[in-house]
Design a protein around this motif. Sequence first.
Motif, PDB file in Angstrom:
ATOM      1  N   GLN A 259       0.838  -1.194   0.000  1.00  0.00           N
ATOM      2  CA  GLN A 259       0.000   0.000   0.000  1.00  0.00           C
ATOM      3  C   GLN A 259       0.878   1.250   0.000  1.00  0.00           C
ATOM      4  O   GLN A 259       1.937   1.272   0.614  1.00  0.00           O
ATOM      5  N   PRO A 260       0.440   2.318  -0.682  1.00  0.00           N
ATOM      6  CA  PRO A 260       1.202   3.569  -0.608  1.00  0.00           C
ATOM      7  C   PRO A 260       1.051   4.214   0.762  1.00  0.00           C
ATOM      8  O   PRO A 260       0.105   3.915   1.501  1.00  0.00           O
ATOM      9  N   ARG A 261       1.988   5.070   1.103  1.00  0.00           N
ATOM     10  CA  ARG A 261       1.897   5.845   2.340  1.00  0.00           C
ATOM     11  C   ARG A 261       2.089   7.307   1.990  1.00  0.00           C
ATOM     12  O   ARG A 261       2.947   7.644   1.171  1.00  0.00           O
ATOM     13  N   TYR A 262       1.302   8.170   2.587  1.00  0.00           N
ATOM     14  CA  TYR A 262       1.416   9.614   2.371  1.00  0.00           C
ATOM     15  C   TYR A 262       1.625  10.289   3.725  1.00  0.00           C
ATOM     16  O   TYR A 262       1.031   9.894   4.726  1.00  0.00           O
ATOM     17  N   SER A 263       2.468  11.289   3.749  1.00  0.00           N
ATOM     18  CA  SER A 263       2.594  12.115   4.948  1.00  0.00           C
ATOM     19  C   SER A 263       2.992  13.520   4.517  1.00  0.00           C
ATOM     20  O   SER A 263       3.506  13.718   3.410  1.00  0.00           O
ATOM     21  N   THR A 264       2.746  14.487   5.400  1.00  0.00           N
ATOM     22  CA  THR A 264       3.031  15.877   5.053  1.00  0.00           C
ATOM     23  C   THR A 264       3.649  16.601   6.241  1.00  0.00           C
ATOM     24  O   THR A 264       2.940  17.125   7.102  1.00  0.00           O
ATOM     25  N   PRO A 265       4.983  16.635   6.305  1.00  0.00           N
ATOM     26  CA  PRO A 265       5.632  17.443   7.331  1.00  0.00           C
ATOM     27  C   PRO A 265       5.745  18.908   6.904  1.00  0.00           C
ATOM     28  O   PRO A 265       5.859  19.217   5.714  1.00  0.00           O
ATOM     29  N   PHE A 266       5.724  19.779   7.902  1.00  0.00           N
ATOM     30  CA  PHE A 266       5.980  21.203   7.707  1.00  0.00           C
ATOM     31  C   PHE A 266       7.261  21.530   8.466  1.00  0.00           C
ATOM     32  O   PHE A 266       7.320  21.404   9.694  1.00  0.00           O
ATOM     33  N   PHE A 267       8.289  21.931   7.738  1.00  0.00           N
ATOM     34  CA  PHE A 267       9.585  22.228   8.338  1.00  0.00           C
ATOM     35  C   PHE A 267       9.668  23.736   8.605  1.00  0.00           C
ATOM     36  O   PHE A 267       9.801  24.527   7.670  1.00  0.00           O
ATOM     37  N   LEU A 268       9.586  24.120   9.875  1.00  0.00           N
ATOM     38  CA  LEU A 268       9.565  25.540  10.227  1.00  0.00           C
ATOM     39  C   LEU A 268      11.008  26.029  10.387  1.00  0.00           C
ATOM     40  O   LEU A 268      11.751  25.557  11.247  1.00  0.00           O
ATOM     41  N   HIS A 269      11.379  26.986   9.540  1.00  0.00           N
ATOM     42  CA  HIS A 269      12.738  27.527   9.500  1.00  0.00           C
ATOM     43  C   HIS A 269      12.754  28.976   9.985  1.00  0.00           C
ATOM     44  O   HIS A 269      11.769  29.694   9.842  1.00  0.00           O
ATOM     45  N   PRO A 270      13.899  29.440  10.466  1.00  0.00           N
ATOM     46  CA  PRO A 270      14.059  30.869  10.741  1.00  0.00           C
ATOM     47  C   PRO A 270      14.221  31.657   9.443  1.00  0.00           C
ATOM     48  O   PRO A 270      14.412  31.079   8.361  1.00  0.00           O
ATOM     49  N   ASN A 271      14.185  32.964   9.567  1.00  0.00           N
ATOM     50  CA  ASN A 271      14.529  33.818   8.434  1.00  0.00           C
ATOM     51  C   ASN A 271      15.956  33.495   7.983  1.00  0.00           C
ATOM     52  O   ASN A 271      16.816  33.163   8.811  1.00  0.00           O
ATOM     53  N   PRO A 272      16.237  33.557   6.683  1.00  0.00           N
ATOM     54  CA  PRO A 272      17.542  33.116   6.188  1.00  0.00           C
ATOM     55  C   PRO A 272      18.745  33.796   6.838  1.00  0.00           C
ATOM     56  O   PRO A 272      19.799  33.176   6.984  1.00  0.00           O
ATOM     57  N   ASP A 273      18.601  35.078   7.240  1.00  0.00           N
ATOM     58  CA  ASP A 273      19.746  35.784   7.818  1.00  0.00           C
ATOM     59  C   ASP A 273      19.793  35.697   9.347  1.00  0.00           C
ATOM     60  O   ASP A 273      20.642  36.327   9.985  1.00  0.00           O
ATOM     61  N   PHE A 274      18.907  34.903   9.942  1.00  0.00           N
ATOM     62  CA  PHE A 274      18.972  34.698  11.389  1.00  0.00           C
ATOM     63  C   PHE A 274      20.276  34.002  11.750  1.00  0.00           C
ATOM     64  O   PHE A 274      20.658  32.999  11.135  1.00  0.00           O
ATOM     65  N   VAL A 275      20.961  34.522  12.737  1.00  0.00           N
ATOM     66  CA  VAL A 275      22.242  33.947  13.166  1.00  0.00           C
ATOM     67  C   VAL A 275      21.984  32.943  14.290  1.00  0.00           C
ATOM     68  O   VAL A 275      21.467  33.300  15.354  1.00  0.00           O
ATOM     69  N   ILE A 276      22.338  31.692  14.022  1.00  0.00           N
ATOM     70  CA  ILE A 276      22.175  30.636  15.027  1.00  0.00           C
ATOM     71  C   ILE A 276      23.403  30.667  15.935  1.00  0.00           C
ATOM     72  O   ILE A 276      24.486  30.202  15.570  1.00  0.00           O
ATOM     73  N   ASP A 277      23.219  31.246  17.097  1.00  0.00           N
ATOM     74  CA  ASP A 277      24.286  31.388  18.082  1.00  0.00           C
ATOM     75  C   ASP A 277      23.720  30.918  19.416  1.00  0.00           C
ATOM     76  O   ASP A 277      22.597  31.298  19.788  1.00  0.00           O
ATOM     77  N   VAL A 278      24.457  30.102  20.121  1.00  0.00           N
ATOM     78  CA  VAL A 278      23.960  29.487  21.346  1.00  0.00           C
ATOM     79  C   VAL A 278      23.399  30.534  22.302  1.00  0.00           C
ATOM     80  O   VAL A 278      24.048  31.548  22.588  1.00  0.00           O
ATOM     81  N   LEU A 279      22.187  30.297  22.803  1.00  0.00           N
ATOM     82  CA  LEU A 279      21.538  31.220  23.725  1.00  0.00           C
ATOM     83  C   LEU A 279      22.248  31.202  25.073  1.00  0.00           C
ATOM     84  O   LEU A 279      22.479  30.114  25.644  1.00  0.00           O
ATOM     85  N   PRO A 280      22.581  32.369  25.618  1.00  0.00           N
ATOM     86  CA  PRO A 280      23.261  32.396  26.919  1.00  0.00           C
ATOM     87  C   PRO A 280      22.497  31.663  28.016  1.00  0.00           C
ATOM     88  O   PRO A 280      23.096  31.042  28.900  1.00  0.00           O
ATOM     89  N   SER A 281      21.161  31.695  27.957  1.00  0.00           N
ATOM     90  CA  SER A 281      20.357  31.030  28.991  1.00  0.00           C
ATOM     91  C   SER A 281      20.476  29.511  28.943  1.00  0.00           C
ATOM     92  O   SER A 281      20.047  28.823  29.876  1.00  0.00           O
ATOM     93  N   CYS A 282      21.049  28.988  27.857  1.00  0.00           N
ATOM     94  CA  CYS A 282      21.196  27.540  27.701  1.00  0.00           C
ATOM     95  C   CYS A 282      22.631  27.072  27.935  1.00  0.00           C
ATOM     96  O   CYS A 282      22.973  25.926  27.630  1.00  0.00           O
ATOM     97  N   VAL A 283      23.465  27.960  28.443  1.00  0.00           N
ATOM     98  CA  VAL A 283      24.849  27.616  28.767  1.00  0.00           C
ATOM     99  C   VAL A 283      25.006  27.599  30.281  1.00  0.00           C
ATOM    100  O   VAL A 283      24.660  28.572  30.959  1.00  0.00           O
ATOM    101  N   THR A 284      25.476  26.479  30.832  1.00  0.00           N
ATOM    102  CA  THR A 284      25.705  26.342  32.267  1.00  0.00           C
ATOM    103  C   THR A 284      27.044  25.652  32.484  1.00  0.00           C
ATOM    104  O   THR A 284      27.686  25.188  31.531  1.00  0.00           O
ATOM    105  N   ALA A 285      27.437  25.548  33.735  1.00  0.00           N
ATOM    106  CA  ALA A 285      28.679  24.834  34.055  1.00  0.00           C
ATOM    107  C   ALA A 285      28.593  23.371  33.626  1.00  0.00           C
ATOM    108  O   ALA A 285      29.580  22.781  33.179  1.00  0.00           O
ATOM    109  N   ASP A 286      27.393  22.795  33.760  1.00  0.00           N
ATOM    110  CA  ASP A 286      27.203  21.395  33.356  1.00  0.00           C
ATOM    111  C   ASP A 286      26.969  21.233  31.859  1.00  0.00           C
ATOM    112  O   ASP A 286      27.047  20.114  31.342  1.00  0.00           O
TER     113      ASP A 286
END
Length: 311
Positions: A259-286
């Motif tokens: 049987q065929p299978r169909y699916s439809t994902p939506f890939f949500l992207h940032p604006n092309p010039d968005f700079v992916i840089d680690v968020l300070p709130s997500c950096v810890t000693a651990d």
Amino acid sequence: MSQIPTLDIRRFDSDRDAFVADLGAAYREWGFAGIRGHGIAQPLIDEAYDVFQRFFALPEETKRRYHVPGGGGARGYTPFGVETAKGAAHFDLKEFWHIGRELPADSKYREVMPPNVWPEEVPDFRAKGLALYRALDALGARVLQALALHIGLPQDYFADKTDAGNSILRPIHYPPITADEVPNVRAGAHEDINLITLLVGASAAGLEVRSHAGEWVPFTASEDTIVVNIGDMLQRLTNHVYPSTTHRVTNPQGDAARQPRYSTPFFLHPNPDFVIDVLPSCVTADNPSRYPEPITAQGYLEERLREIKLK
């Protein structure tokens, strides 16, 4: 074996703090969750699937007229046997179409976000496809609001970073498997490139998610549920607080494989010039920063498209 949670997003309005905590916990553990109560009408989904299936039923030579050579699959049709999961020896058993954002004529992103292609043979493809695109784009924005709150950001943190994002709606057709033994799976083990992915129509069996313990956990959602998972861009931005989990689509056994299978994902992207840089709130000693070098969303996208053989 533990279960991937399914949550009702209406709690974001009625019980916000608890919903944000539950959603954040689900993504920290799994990188995946089911979302119900999303407000996207079933007829809208059904009508979109109808036009997608009518397109995939067209003759091969007709479909190939909508393939854009050199376009990296960004718009229009990508034939069967092209996309290959990173590091995989065999191509995926699928063909697909890409619908992108409709940009205004004066958009600064036109150079990297090409115009959409529409099949003449299915006249309502454009209207139905764009309606589903916009509905999933709006739902994705709500999920990002909750995720932002969970990591201590303002609720609207992502709003001006995704309002012209290079997001993609991808109707996929997995044709019937006619051979008894095939080395390929319908979609090889992979992680998504983008911020988050919203998968509508995941009610057919086949999707499996790899747990922290390395087990493959089936995730077949009920019809009223949209599966939402973290992509590599958000994993990088949050320094792996939100993991981009490996997943695959397996081949069914017996008669179901025919049987065929169909699916439809939506890939949500940032604006092309968005700079992916680690968020300070997500950096810890651990959890020290894993990515000292920032990269633009467009630069990261192009790098990954080469890895999966779309460029």
